[in-house]
Design a protein around this motif. Structure first.
Motif, PDB file in Angstrom:
ATOM      1  N   PRO A  56       9.257   3.784  -6.603  1.00  0.00           N
ATOM      2  CA  PRO A  56       7.901   3.876  -7.178  1.00  0.00           C
ATOM      3  C   PRO A  56       7.009   4.812  -6.369  1.00  0.00           C
ATOM      4  O   PRO A  56       7.055   4.824  -5.141  1.00  0.00           O
ATOM      5  N   LYS A  57       6.219   5.610  -7.080  1.00  0.00           N
ATOM      6  CA  LYS A  57       5.241   6.499  -6.475  1.00  0.00           C
ATOM      7  C   LYS A  57       5.845   7.525  -5.517  1.00  0.00           C
ATOM      8  O   LYS A  57       5.216   7.930  -4.544  1.00  0.00           O
ATOM      9  N   VAL A  58       7.091   7.916  -5.765  1.00  0.00           N
ATOM     10  CA  VAL A  58       7.708   8.998  -5.001  1.00  0.00           C
ATOM     11  C   VAL A  58       8.057  10.111  -5.975  1.00  0.00           C
ATOM     12  O   VAL A  58       8.807   9.909  -6.928  1.00  0.00           O
ATOM     13  N   ASP A  59       7.471  11.270  -5.748  1.00  0.00           N
ATOM     14  CA  ASP A  59       7.655  12.422  -6.635  1.00  0.00           C
ATOM     15  C   ASP A  59       8.637  13.384  -5.966  1.00  0.00           C
ATOM     16  O   ASP A  59       8.308  14.013  -4.949  1.00  0.00           O
ATOM     17  N   VAL A  60       9.823  13.509  -6.529  1.00  0.00           N
ATOM     18  CA  VAL A  60      10.878  14.314  -5.912  1.00  0.00           C
ATOM     19  C   VAL A  60      11.104  15.594  -6.706  1.00  0.00           C
ATOM     20  O   VAL A  60      11.220  15.569  -7.935  1.00  0.00           O
TER      21      VAL A  60
ATOM     22  N   ARG B 159       0.841  -1.179   0.000  1.00  0.00           N
ATOM     23  CA  ARG B 159       0.000   0.000   0.000  1.00  0.00           C
ATOM     24  C   ARG B 159       0.884   1.239   0.000  1.00  0.00           C
ATOM     25  O   ARG B 159       1.627   1.501   0.943  1.00  0.00           O
ATOM     26  N   THR B 160       0.854   1.992  -1.050  1.00  0.00           N
ATOM     27  CA  THR B 160       1.666   3.207  -1.136  1.00  0.00           C
ATOM     28  C   THR B 160       0.810   4.369  -1.620  1.00  0.00           C
ATOM     29  O   THR B 160       0.083   4.256  -2.612  1.00  0.00           O
ATOM     30  N   THR B 161       0.871   5.441  -0.874  1.00  0.00           N
ATOM     31  CA  THR B 161       0.207   6.673  -1.290  1.00  0.00           C
ATOM     32  C   THR B 161       1.239   7.509  -2.034  1.00  0.00           C
ATOM     33  O   THR B 161       2.378   7.624  -1.578  1.00  0.00           O
ATOM     34  N   PRO B 162       0.880   8.069  -3.159  1.00  0.00           N
ATOM     35  CA  PRO B 162       1.857   8.913  -3.853  1.00  0.00           C
ATOM     36  C   PRO B 162       2.379   9.995  -2.904  1.00  0.00           C
ATOM     37  O   PRO B 162       1.623  10.775  -2.343  1.00  0.00           O
ATOM     38  N   GLN B 163       3.691  10.019  -2.673  1.00  0.00           N
ATOM     39  CA  GLN B 163       4.311  10.955  -1.754  1.00  0.00           C
ATOM     40  C   GLN B 163       5.167  11.928  -2.543  1.00  0.00           C
ATOM     41  O   GLN B 163       5.751  11.570  -3.562  1.00  0.00           O
ATOM     42  N   ARG B 164       5.251  13.136  -2.042  1.00  0.00           N
ATOM     43  CA  ARG B 164       6.077  14.137  -2.701  1.00  0.00           C
ATOM     44  C   ARG B 164       7.166  14.614  -1.742  1.00  0.00           C
ATOM     45  O   ARG B 164       6.882  14.987  -0.593  1.00  0.00           O
ATOM     46  N   LEU B 165       8.402  14.574  -2.219  1.00  0.00           N
ATOM     47  CA  LEU B 165       9.534  15.120  -1.483  1.00  0.00           C
ATOM     48  C   LEU B 165       9.989  16.390  -2.181  1.00  0.00           C
ATOM     49  O   LEU B 165      10.288  16.375  -3.383  1.00  0.00           O
ATOM     50  N   VAL B 166      10.037  17.482  -1.438  1.00  0.00           N
ATOM     51  CA  VAL B 166      10.591  18.732  -1.953  1.00  0.00           C
ATOM     52  C   VAL B 166      11.894  18.966  -1.198  1.00  0.00           C
ATOM     53  O   VAL B 166      11.879  19.189   0.013  1.00  0.00           O
ATOM     54  N   VAL B 167      13.006  18.850  -1.902  1.00  0.00           N
ATOM     55  CA  VAL B 167      14.324  18.982  -1.277  1.00  0.00           C
ATOM     56  C   VAL B 167      14.901  20.337  -1.650  1.00  0.00           C
ATOM     57  O   VAL B 167      15.102  20.642  -2.829  1.00  0.00           O
ATOM     58  N   VAL B 168      15.171  21.157  -0.640  1.00  0.00           N
ATOM     59  CA  VAL B 168      15.752  22.481  -0.845  1.00  0.00           C
ATOM     60  C   VAL B 168      17.172  22.457  -0.282  1.00  0.00           C
ATOM     61  O   VAL B 168      17.374  22.181   0.904  1.00  0.00           O
TER      62      VAL B 168
ATOM     63  N   ARG C  64       6.922  26.597  -2.364  1.00  0.00           N
ATOM     64  CA  ARG C  64       5.499  26.593  -1.983  1.00  0.00           C
ATOM     65  C   ARG C  64       4.567  26.041  -3.074  1.00  0.00           C
ATOM     66  O   ARG C  64       3.691  25.217  -2.788  1.00  0.00           O
ATOM     67  N   PRO C  65       4.709  26.481  -4.337  1.00  0.00           N
ATOM     68  CA  PRO C  65       3.787  25.966  -5.368  1.00  0.00           C
ATOM     69  C   PRO C  65       3.896  24.466  -5.591  1.00  0.00           C
ATOM     70  O   PRO C  65       3.000  23.869  -6.210  1.00  0.00           O
ATOM     71  N   LYS C  66       4.954  23.846  -5.120  1.00  0.00           N
ATOM     72  CA  LYS C  66       5.135  22.406  -5.312  1.00  0.00           C
ATOM     73  C   LYS C  66       4.392  21.590  -4.252  1.00  0.00           C
ATOM     74  O   LYS C  66       4.346  20.366  -4.319  1.00  0.00           O
ATOM     75  N   ILE C  67       3.820  22.276  -3.252  1.00  0.00           N
ATOM     76  CA  ILE C  67       3.106  21.579  -2.177  1.00  0.00           C
ATOM     77  C   ILE C  67       1.621  21.514  -2.556  1.00  0.00           C
ATOM     78  O   ILE C  67       0.845  22.437  -2.270  1.00  0.00           O
ATOM     79  N   ALA C  68       1.223  20.439  -3.213  1.00  0.00           N
ATOM     80  CA  ALA C  68      -0.170  20.282  -3.656  1.00  0.00           C
ATOM     81  C   ALA C  68      -1.022  19.668  -2.555  1.00  0.00           C
ATOM     82  O   ALA C  68      -2.134  20.122  -2.281  1.00  0.00           O
ATOM     83  N   GLU C  69      -0.521  18.608  -1.910  1.00  0.00           N
ATOM     84  CA  GLU C  69      -1.219  17.931  -0.823  1.00  0.00           C
ATOM     85  C   GLU C  69      -0.299  17.926   0.397  1.00  0.00           C
ATOM     86  O   GLU C  69       0.583  17.068   0.520  1.00  0.00           O
ATOM     87  N   PRO C  70      -0.495  18.869   1.323  1.00  0.00           N
ATOM     88  CA  PRO C  70       0.421  18.993   2.470  1.00  0.00           C
ATOM     89  C   PRO C  70       0.616  17.700   3.254  1.00  0.00           C
ATOM     90  O   PRO C  70       1.739  17.384   3.653  1.00  0.00           O
ATOM     91  N   LYS C  71      -0.453  16.934   3.456  1.00  0.00           N
ATOM     92  CA  LYS C  71      -0.346  15.714   4.273  1.00  0.00           C
ATOM     93  C   LYS C  71       0.550  14.665   3.625  1.00  0.00           C
ATOM     94  O   LYS C  71       1.076  13.785   4.298  1.00  0.00           O
ATOM     95  N   ASN C  72       0.692  14.735   2.317  1.00  0.00           N
ATOM     96  CA  ASN C  72       1.516  13.752   1.604  1.00  0.00           C
ATOM     97  C   ASN C  72       2.827  14.367   1.092  1.00  0.00           C
ATOM     98  O   ASN C  72       3.411  13.867   0.141  1.00  0.00           O
ATOM     99  N   THR C  73       3.271  15.435   1.742  1.00  0.00           N
ATOM    100  CA  THR C  73       4.472  16.134   1.293  1.00  0.00           C
ATOM    101  C   THR C  73       5.472  16.274   2.430  1.00  0.00           C
ATOM    102  O   THR C  73       5.092  16.601   3.559  1.00  0.00           O
ATOM    103  N   ALA C  74       6.729  16.019   2.108  1.00  0.00           N
ATOM    104  CA  ALA C  74       7.828  16.287   3.045  1.00  0.00           C
ATOM    105  C   ALA C  74       8.710  17.364   2.432  1.00  0.00           C
ATOM    106  O   ALA C  74       9.083  17.284   1.259  1.00  0.00           O
ATOM    107  N   LEU C  75       9.032  18.373   3.243  1.00  0.00           N
ATOM    108  CA  LEU C  75       9.923  19.443   2.805  1.00  0.00           C
ATOM    109  C   LEU C  75      11.243  19.283   3.554  1.00  0.00           C
ATOM    110  O   LEU C  75      11.315  19.486   4.770  1.00  0.00           O
ATOM    111  N   VAL C  76      12.271  18.874   2.823  1.00  0.00           N
ATOM    112  CA  VAL C  76      13.602  18.681   3.413  1.00  0.00           C
ATOM    113  C   VAL C  76      14.427  19.922   3.099  1.00  0.00           C
ATOM    114  O   VAL C  76      14.647  20.243   1.925  1.00  0.00           O
TER     115      VAL C  76
END
Length: 473
Positions: A341-345, A307-316, A387-399
C-alpha cells in the motif's frame, strides 16, 4: 568373464578399487584397464549386475532389470544408511547363523561386504550424474541424465527434482545445501550443449526441465526464435521460475510491516482491535468485591493504522548480458513492492537504449518477455528516463542495478547520479542481487559511490530487501 576375487582380499581394498575407478572415470573418461578389470571382479563377486559399471546404462534400466535394487538406491547416501552399514544392518537368518558359528569375525566380514556393495551403488549414481563428457547432447541424453539425477536425489533422501529446484533441506549443514546448485549447474551445461528448441518442442521433455537462472537466460535470449508449442513451453518455464522466486522474496518482504503506528488516528472500535488487558487494568477501580464483578466504564482498543507517506521507488535495471540474474531477481522484487500500500514503483530497463516497463511492473512475467538481453551499457540514457519520475526527492528512492561498466560515458552517468543524490533522493547502487553473492563492479564507480556515502550493495537479495524496507519505514 573375470575370475572372482579371492575372499582373502580385504573388503577395504575392494571398496578402494571401486572408488579409485570412480575418480579415474570422473577426471578422465578413458578406461583404465586394470581398474575396470578389478572393479568388474568385485561387482560380480558380491552378486551385483555388471551393468553397474557401464556409464551408458541408466539407473532406471538397472532397476527395471533388477527390481530388488530399488530399495537399496533409496536413501543410499543418507547418514542413516552409512550408520546401518557400519553397524551391520539387519541380518537375515542365514547371516545370523553364520555369525553365531564364526563369532565376532563373521559380523565384521558381513559389515565390510555391505560397505563394498554400497560403494558400488554409490559409484554408479555419482558417475552417471557427474561424468557428462563434452560435445553435443541429444534430448534422449538429457532425459536419461534427469532420471539419474532423480536417483541421486533419492539416494540423498530427497524427492526427485527437490535439490535441483532449490527446495531441498536447508537446515543440513553439510552436503545437501551445496549439492543443489551443483546439480543445477550440470543440468544447465547439458541444456547449453543441446538443441533447446528440440526439447521445448516436446511437452513431456520440457516439463522435466528444472527452471534455473541459466535456463531462463537462454529462454529469454531465444524467445524471439520460438513459436507454437516451443514458445508455450518456454513461457511456462519462465512463469514457473518467476512464481518460485516470487514466493521466496514475498516472504522476506512481508516479515516486517511497513510504517509506524499512527496514534493521531483513533483506533477502529471493532472486537478484533479490543485491548483486553488494558481494558481490565484501566477499570480495576470499578471492581466490586461484594458482587465479585468488574464493571467496565470504558473499552480500550489497539491502534492498527500505520503512518505511511506515499513513497516512490524508481528501479533502473541493467539488462546487458552480464546482469541477467540481477535483472530477473529485481524485476520480481519490484513487482512485490509495487503490491504494497502507498508504494509507487516505476521500472526501467536499459542497455544502449532504455525502456519504461512501469505499465507491467505488477506482472514480472510480462516484463521479462519484453526485455531484450545483450548490448552495452549507456547509463545516461536510462537516467534521462528516470529523472522525470522524481517528483518529490525526499520521498523517492532510486535503485540502480548494474555492474557500471559503461560504454565510454562513466563521468556523465556519475554526475547525473551525484546531482540526483544531492537533491534528496535516496540513491541505492546495487552490484548484484544473486543467491551466490557473486559480483564484479567497475572499481571507478565503486570508489566514487563510497565517497558519496552510498556504497554498492552486493550479495544476497535480502540485503536489498532490508534497504528498501528501511526506506519505506
Amino acid at each position: 568373464m573375470n575370475e572372482p576375487l579371492p575372499h582373502a582380499v580385504p573388503d577395504d581394498n575392494r571398496r578402494q578399487v571401486l572408488y579409485w575407478r570412480l575418480l579415474a572415470r570422473l577426471f578422465d573418461p578413458e578406461e583404465q584397464a586394470g581398474l575396470e578389470s578389478a572393479s568388474l571382479a568385485v561387482v560380480e563377486d558380491i552378486g551385483l549386475p555388471p551393468a553397474l559399471l557401464d556409464p551408458q546404462t541408466a539407473v532406471d534400466s538397472i532397476v527395471q532389470r533388477h527390481p530388488e535394487l530399488e530399495a537399496e538406491f533409496d536413501g543410499l547416501m543418507t547418514p542413516e544408511a552409512e550408520a546401518a552399514d557400519r553397524d551391520g544392518g539387519t541380518a537375515t537368518e542365514a547371516e545370523a547363523e553364520a555369525d553365531a558359528d564364526a563369532g565376532s569375525g563373521g559380523r565384521g566380514a558381513r559389515d565390510g561386504a555391505a560397505e563394498v556393495r554400497r560403494a558400488a551403488l554409490v559409484s554408479k549414481v555419482l558417475l552417471n550424474v557427474f561424468s557428462t563428457g563434452s560435445g553435443a547432447v541429444s534430448a534422449g541424453q538429457l532425459s536419461r541424465w534427469q532420471g539419474d539425477a532423480g536417483w541421486l536425489e533419492r539416494a540423498l533422501g530427497c524427492r526427485p527434482g527437490e535439490l535441483r529446484s532449490g527446495r531441498g533441506p536447508a537446515s543440513d549443514g553439510g552436503l545437501l545445501p551445496a549439492l543443489g546448485p551443483e546439480l543445477g549447474a550440470v543440468e544447465a551445461d547439458l541444456v547449453r550443449r543441446m538443441h533447446l528448441r528440440e526439447v521445448l518442442a516436446d511437452p513431456a521433455l520440457a516439463a522435466r526441465l528444472t527452471p534455473s537462472m541459466s535456463l531462463i537466460e537462454q529462454l529469454l535470449r531465444d524467445k524471439n526464435n520460438l513459436s507454437g508449442v516451443a514458445l508455450a513451453n518456454a513461457k511456462a518455464l519462465i512463469r514457473r521460475f518467476v512464481d518460485e522466486v516470487a514466493e521466496v522474496l514475498r516472504t522476506q518482504v512481508e516479515k516486517a510491516t511497513v510504517g509506524e503506528l499512527d496514534r493521531s488516528v483513533p483506533p477502529k472500535r471493532v472486537f478484533r482491535n479490543l485491548d483486553l488487558d488494558r481494558t481490565i487494568w484501566k477499570n480495576l477501580t470499578n471492581y466490586s468485591p461484594e458482587e465479585e464483578r468488574l464493571f467496565v466504564d470504558r473499552l480500550y482498543y489497539r491502534h492498527t493504522v500505520r503512518r505511511t507517506t506515499p513513497q516512490r521507488l524508481v528501479v533502473v535495471v541493467d539488462q546487458s548480458g552480464s546482469m541477467v540474474d540481477s535483472m530477473v531477481n529485481c524485476t520480481i522484487l519490484a513487482s512485490i513492492f509495487a503490491g504494497l500500500p502507498k508504494v509507487d514503483v516505476h521500472l526501467i530497463a536499459y542497455d544502449t537504449r532504455a525502456i519504461d516497463l512501469t505499465p507491467w511492473v505488477h506482472e514480472p512475467f510480462e516484463v521479462l518477455l519484453r526485455t531484450k538481453l545483450g548490448g552495452g551499457n549507456d547509463g545516461p540514457v536510462a537516467m534521462a528516463m528516470a529523472r522525470p519520475k522524481i517528483a518529490e526527492p525526499k520521498n523517492t528512492a532510486l535503485v540502480w542495478i548494474s555492474d557500471f561498466y559503461e560504454f565510454d560515458r562513466s563521468q556523465p552517468l556519475f554526475e547525473g547520479i551525484e546531482e540526483v543524490h544531492r537533491s534528496g533522493v535516496r540513491f541505492i547502487p546495487v552490484g548484484s542481487v544473486t543467491s551466490s553473492g557473486r559480483q564484479e563492479v567497475n572499481p571507478w564507480f565503486r570508489e566514487r559511490f563510497k565517497a558519496l556515502g552510498t556504497p554498492v550493495i552486493s550479495g544476497h537479495i535480502g540485503k536489498l530487501v532490508h534497504e528498501l524496507k528501511t526506506f519505506l519505514t
